[in-house]
Design a protein around this motif. Sequence first.
Motif, short mmCIF file in Angstrom:
data_model
loop_
_atom_site.label_atom_id
_atom_site.label_comp_id
_atom_site.label_asym_id
_atom_site.label_seq_id
_atom_site.Cartn_x
_atom_site.Cartn_y
_atom_site.Cartn_z
N ASP A 27 0.84 -1.20 0.00
CA ASP A 27 0.00 0.00 0.00
C ASP A 27 0.88 1.25 0.00
OD1 ASP A 27 -2.22 1.61 0.12
OD2 ASP A 27 -2.62 1.26 2.25
N PRO A 28 1.62 1.49 -1.08
CA PRO A 28 2.57 2.61 -1.10
C PRO A 28 1.90 3.93 -1.48
CG PRO A 28 2.68 1.46 -3.16
CD PRO A 28 1.70 0.69 -2.32
N LEU A 29 2.63 5.02 -1.25
CA LEU A 29 2.32 6.32 -1.83
C LEU A 29 3.31 6.53 -2.97
CD1 LEU A 29 1.02 9.14 -1.96
CD2 LEU A 29 2.72 9.89 -0.27
N ILE A 30 2.77 6.73 -4.18
CA ILE A 30 3.59 6.91 -5.37
C ILE A 30 3.23 8.27 -5.95
CG2 ILE A 30 4.07 6.02 -7.68
CD1 ILE A 30 3.72 3.22 -6.56
N LYS A 31 4.14 9.24 -5.83
CA LYS A 31 3.80 10.65 -6.10
C LYS A 31 4.91 11.34 -6.87
CE LYS A 31 2.44 14.94 -3.79
NZ LYS A 31 2.13 15.59 -2.48
N GLY A 32 4.51 12.08 -7.90
CA GLY A 32 5.43 12.98 -8.58
C GLY A 32 6.49 12.33 -9.42
N ASN A 33 6.23 11.10 -9.88
CA ASN A 33 7.21 10.37 -10.67
C ASN A 33 6.92 10.51 -12.17
OD1 ASN A 33 8.60 8.74 -8.39
ND2 ASN A 33 6.41 8.44 -8.04
N ARG A 34 7.94 10.25 -12.95
CA ARG A 34 7.81 10.13 -14.39
C ARG A 34 8.06 8.67 -14.73
NH1 ARG A 34 9.47 14.06 -12.08
NH2 ARG A 34 11.49 13.07 -11.71
N ILE A 35 7.01 8.01 -15.23
CA ILE A 35 7.02 6.56 -15.40
C ILE A 35 6.78 6.29 -16.89
CG2 ILE A 35 5.90 4.40 -14.73
CD1 ILE A 35 5.12 5.83 -12.08
N PHE A 36 7.81 5.87 -17.61
CA PHE A 36 7.70 5.89 -19.07
C PHE A 36 8.56 4.81 -19.72
CE2 PHE A 36 11.05 8.79 -17.81
CZ PHE A 36 12.05 8.64 -18.77
N ALA A 37 8.19 4.50 -20.97
CA ALA A 37 8.99 3.66 -21.88
C ALA A 37 9.26 2.27 -21.33
CB ALA A 37 10.29 4.37 -22.25
N SER A 38 8.29 1.67 -20.63
CA SER A 38 8.47 0.28 -20.20
C SER A 38 8.21 -0.65 -21.37
CB SER A 38 7.51 -0.06 -19.06
OG SER A 38 6.20 -0.26 -19.57
N GLY A 39 8.65 -1.92 -21.21
CA GLY A 39 8.35 -2.93 -22.19
C GLY A 39 6.96 -3.51 -22.06
#
Length: 199
Positions: A27-39
Amino acid sequence: QGGKGLLLNNDVYENENDNVCVTEGSDPLIKGNRIFASGASGVRVCNFGKGKYTENDIYGNAESGVVIHDSGMAHFERNKFRDNGARGIWIYDEGGGTIWYNEVYGNEDAGIFATDGVTPEVLGNKCFGGKKSGIGIVNAGGRFMNNEAFGNHLSGIFVSSGKCLISQCKIYENEGPGVWFMNPGQPTIRDCDIYKNIG
């Protein structure tokens, strides 16, 4: 298993599979990231994974920006899901949660897609510029309220089977129908503005 944790202001990219995977009750907090170009997908929430995801930019992933399934239950608020290779957000197979005030655009498939009997709360999102429908609901329930669906290549909202509520949405300037019904179902659509669609 069951971890909390923070993922704040990172660049998460070019991983062979999913960029972020939340599972087993985490149950994380995931904030303000840039999540890109995965396979695969940008974020996967499954197998009782949870979490709050806010102010992330999730883009350019080979498959969907976010997938929620197999009893994943997540809260996504004020993110961008853009230019992904499939859907912006795909909720299926007992996935669920709340999808609030996000911008969903430029994806190859539906912006937000709910199927397989799920019942999410989808509130205040802007779904635009997609290669297919802004919102797709196929054999699913849930509440879709105060959303905008505009400028999509197909319909603003596509509904096939299932029983859902679509309320107080603005659906306009799509290249297909404002709302496209296919196959039997029991959707309730009320208090919406549906205008200037081409199809």
